[in-house]
Design a protein around this motif. Structure first.
Motif, short mmCIF file in Angstrom:
data_model
loop_
_atom_site.label_atom_id
_atom_site.label_comp_id
_atom_site.label_asym_id
_atom_site.label_seq_id
_atom_site.Cartn_x
_atom_site.Cartn_y
_atom_site.Cartn_z
N VAL A 120 1.04 -1.22 -0.17
CA VAL A 120 -0.32 0.10 -0.01
C VAL A 120 0.87 1.16 0.10
O VAL A 120 0.47 2.17 -0.80
CB VAL A 120 -0.64 0.04 1.18
N PHE A 121 1.58 1.45 1.01
CA PHE A 121 2.70 2.42 1.13
C PHE A 121 3.47 2.52 -0.48
O PHE A 121 3.84 3.65 -1.08
CB PHE A 121 3.99 2.34 2.03
N LEU A 122 3.21 1.34 -0.72
CA LEU A 122 4.42 1.41 -2.53
C LEU A 122 3.60 2.62 -3.39
O LEU A 122 3.84 2.76 -4.24
CB LEU A 122 5.35 0.28 -2.76
N GLY A 123 2.39 1.98 -3.02
CA GLY A 123 1.23 1.96 -3.96
C GLY A 123 0.75 4.17 -3.60
O GLY A 123 0.40 4.54 -4.23
N ASN A 124 2.33 4.62 -3.02
CA ASN A 124 1.72 5.62 -2.30
C ASN A 124 0.41 6.14 -2.20
O ASN A 124 0.23 7.30 -1.82
CB ASN A 124 1.87 6.61 -4.43
N SER A 125 0.38 5.05 -1.12
CA SER A 125 -1.43 5.32 -0.45
C SER A 125 -1.44 4.76 1.48
O SER A 125 -0.05 5.27 1.85
CB SER A 125 -2.37 4.82 -0.73
N SER A 126 -2.14 4.68 1.60
CA SER A 126 -2.25 4.17 2.82
C SER A 126 -3.34 4.24 3.54
O SER A 126 -4.80 3.88 2.83
CB SER A 126 -1.42 5.30 4.39
N THR A 127 -3.89 3.14 4.99
CA THR A 127 -5.06 2.82 4.80
C THR A 127 -5.84 3.17 5.61
O THR A 127 -6.73 3.45 5.86
CB THR A 127 -4.60 1.09 5.25
N GLY A 128 -4.94 4.75 5.91
CA GLY A 128 -6.11 5.75 6.97
C GLY A 128 -6.12 5.70 8.70
O GLY A 128 -4.36 5.20 8.91
N GLY A 129 -6.95 5.75 8.92
CA GLY A 129 -6.43 5.08 9.89
C GLY A 129 -6.11 5.80 11.25
O GLY A 129 -5.99 7.30 11.43
N THR A 130 -5.52 5.41 12.12
CA THR A 130 -4.46 6.04 12.88
C THR A 130 -3.32 6.82 12.66
O THR A 130 -2.88 7.62 13.19
CB THR A 130 -3.76 5.49 13.77
N GLY A 131 -2.79 6.06 11.58
CA GLY A 131 -1.76 6.85 10.90
C GLY A 131 -2.19 8.36 10.39
O GLY A 131 -1.29 9.59 10.27
N ILE A 132 -3.39 8.66 10.39
CA ILE A 132 -4.20 10.16 9.56
C ILE A 132 -3.67 11.30 11.53
O ILE A 132 -3.00 11.99 11.23
CB ILE A 132 -5.33 10.22 9.69
N ILE A 133 -3.85 10.57 12.22
CA ILE A 133 -3.80 11.44 13.62
C ILE A 133 -2.29 11.56 14.26
O ILE A 133 -2.22 12.14 14.22
CB ILE A 133 -4.27 10.56 15.21
N THR A 134 -1.44 10.56 13.48
CA THR A 134 -0.18 10.20 14.07
C THR A 134 0.45 12.06 12.58
O THR A 134 1.17 12.27 13.62
CB THR A 134 0.64 8.83 13.15
N GLN A 135 -0.23 11.86 11.43
CA GLN A 135 0.52 12.50 10.97
C GLN A 135 -0.17 14.70 10.65
O GLN A 135 0.83 15.22 11.23
CB GLN A 135 -0.16 12.75 9.08
N VAL A 136 -1.00 14.76 11.86
CA VAL A 136 -1.62 15.41 12.19
C VAL A 136 -0.69 15.76 13.62
O VAL A 136 -0.19 16.70 13.75
CB VAL A 136 -2.85 15.32 13.13
N ILE A 137 -0.86 15.14 14.75
CA ILE A 137 0.25 15.18 15.88
C ILE A 137 2.06 15.96 15.64
O ILE A 137 2.17 16.63 15.96
CB ILE A 137 0.35 13.86 16.80
N HIS A 138 2.48 14.87 14.70
CA HIS A 138 3.20 15.58 13.60
C HIS A 138 3.48 16.73 13.07
O HIS A 138 4.27 17.50 13.67
CB HIS A 138 4.15 14.38 12.96
N LYS A 139 2.70 17.02 12.48
CA LYS A 139 3.15 18.73 11.31
C LYS A 139 2.07 19.92 12.97
O LYS A 139 3.09 20.76 13.01
CB LYS A 139 1.35 18.08 10.38
N TYR A 140 1.32 19.42 13.93
CA TYR A 140 0.84 20.34 14.47
C TYR A 140 1.80 20.73 16.48
O TYR A 140 1.31 20.99 16.93
CB TYR A 140 -0.54 20.52 14.43
N SER A 141 2.72 19.72 16.49
CA SER A 141 3.53 19.43 17.78
C SER A 141 4.60 19.11 17.15
O SER A 141 5.07 19.13 16.20
CB SER A 141 2.46 18.39 18.07
N PRO A 142 5.41 19.32 18.27
CA PRO A 142 7.06 19.31 17.90
C PRO A 142 7.90 17.90 18.34
O PRO A 142 8.74 16.96 17.98
CB PRO A 142 7.65 20.41 19.20
N LEU A 143 6.41 16.88 18.39
CA LEU A 143 6.62 15.34 18.69
C LEU A 143 7.39 15.17 17.43
O LEU A 143 6.70 15.00 15.79
CB LEU A 143 6.07 14.87 19.22
N PRO A 144 8.04 14.87 17.12
CA PRO A 144 8.52 13.96 15.83
C PRO A 144 7.68 12.67 14.96
O PRO A 144 6.90 11.71 16.48
CB PRO A 144 10.53 12.73 16.35
#
Length: 290
Positions: A120-144
């Protein structure tokens, strides 16, 4: 074939494989190995909620959050995988559980799910889910990003304590580690390389060996000794893992006091690695060609 078509096929096949691994290995063995799938395992045990329905329903608001907070481009990459994955979970829900040994389920289920997610990742996509929350936290917080992933997946695994016993949670952690490792292999490849930094008074001889005998490129970097105060050259070269023992032996034969720093290079692009290399001494070189 058009790249978009290839990506679509990879995402579809990967989602199907991940769904099969989920239903035949993880679900009945109570392995909540992170993500919405892990929550679905726990919530089925706690409330009797259907996993495919849970993943699909929860993905809807998460995809909306993705569109608002992460942008249209990320949303478009995620929406198909986030929709097709729960559909495949439902379509494969009738498959039998392949093992009742939790350790086997954790390891082999992790391999199957990890392989599917890797596609799925090689297809330049994801299955959504908690990965979205992870990206949001990463973008809007100082957490790596890595810390965000550990935090979210750790919470998902911890929810398993409310539904199952401590053994199931520990098996879930094992499965999560296996999934992460397999996905990493899928993204970086099996042919790991090494980056060598070499400091030696005989750097000219070592450079000659690397470029002529080992048939690898080398870069000279001017350096200034902090203790001696002398100006020297440091050699830098990137080689495949199987080449390292031979090259290290030859460098130390030239200068047994050579200072060698070895660093892993998980992804190398260029001639001799991602591009075809024309070997100068292919007939005589005992090193395996790339």
């Amino acid at each position: 074939m058009n790249k978009k078509v290839v990506d679509l096929l990879l995402v579809s096949l990967g989602s199907l494989i991940a769904a099969i691994g989920f239903n035949t290995m993880l679900l009945e063995n109570h392995i909540a190995s992170g993500g919405l799938g892990g929550l679905a395992v726990s919530f089925q045990a706690l409330f009797g909620w259907k996993p495919s329905f849970f993943v699909l329903i929860v993905n809807i608001p998460l995809l909306f959050i993705c569109y608002v907070l992460l942008g249209r481009a990320t949303f478009l990459k995620t929406v198909y995988g986030g929709t097709i994955y729960p559909i495949f979970i439902q379509l494969t829900s009738g498959l039998p559980n392949l093992t009742h040994t939790p350790l086997l389920a954790a390891v082999f289920g992790g391999i199957i799910v990890g392989f599917g997610l890797g596609l799925v990742f090689l297809g330049n996509s994801s299955t959504g889910g908690t990965g979205i929350i992870t990206q949001v936290i990463h973008k809007y917080s100082p957490l790596p990003l890595g810390t965000s992933m550990v935090l979210i997946d750790g919470l998902v695994v911890a929810v398993g304590l409310a539904a199952f016993n401590a053994d199931s949670v520990m098996y879930s952690i094992i499965s999560l580690i296996v999934i992460s490792y397999v996905v990493n292999i899928m993204m970086t490849g099996f042919n790991a390389s090494k980056n060598l930094m070499i400091i030696s008074r005989h750097h000219e001889k070592i450079k000659h060996y690397i470029t002529i005998s080992a048939d690898r490129g080398v870069t000279e970097i001017p350096i200034h000794g902090g203790f001696t105060g002398k100006d020297r050259f440091m050699l830098m070269t990137t080689i495949s893992t199987h080449e390292f023992p031979k090259i290290e032996k030859e460098i130390l034969a030239i200068d047994e006091t050579a200072f060698i720093v070895v660093m892993p290079a998980s992804h190398v692009v260029g001639r001799g690695f991602s591009l075809t290399k024309h070997y100068q001494n292919e007939d005589e070189d005992i090193l395996l060609p790339m």
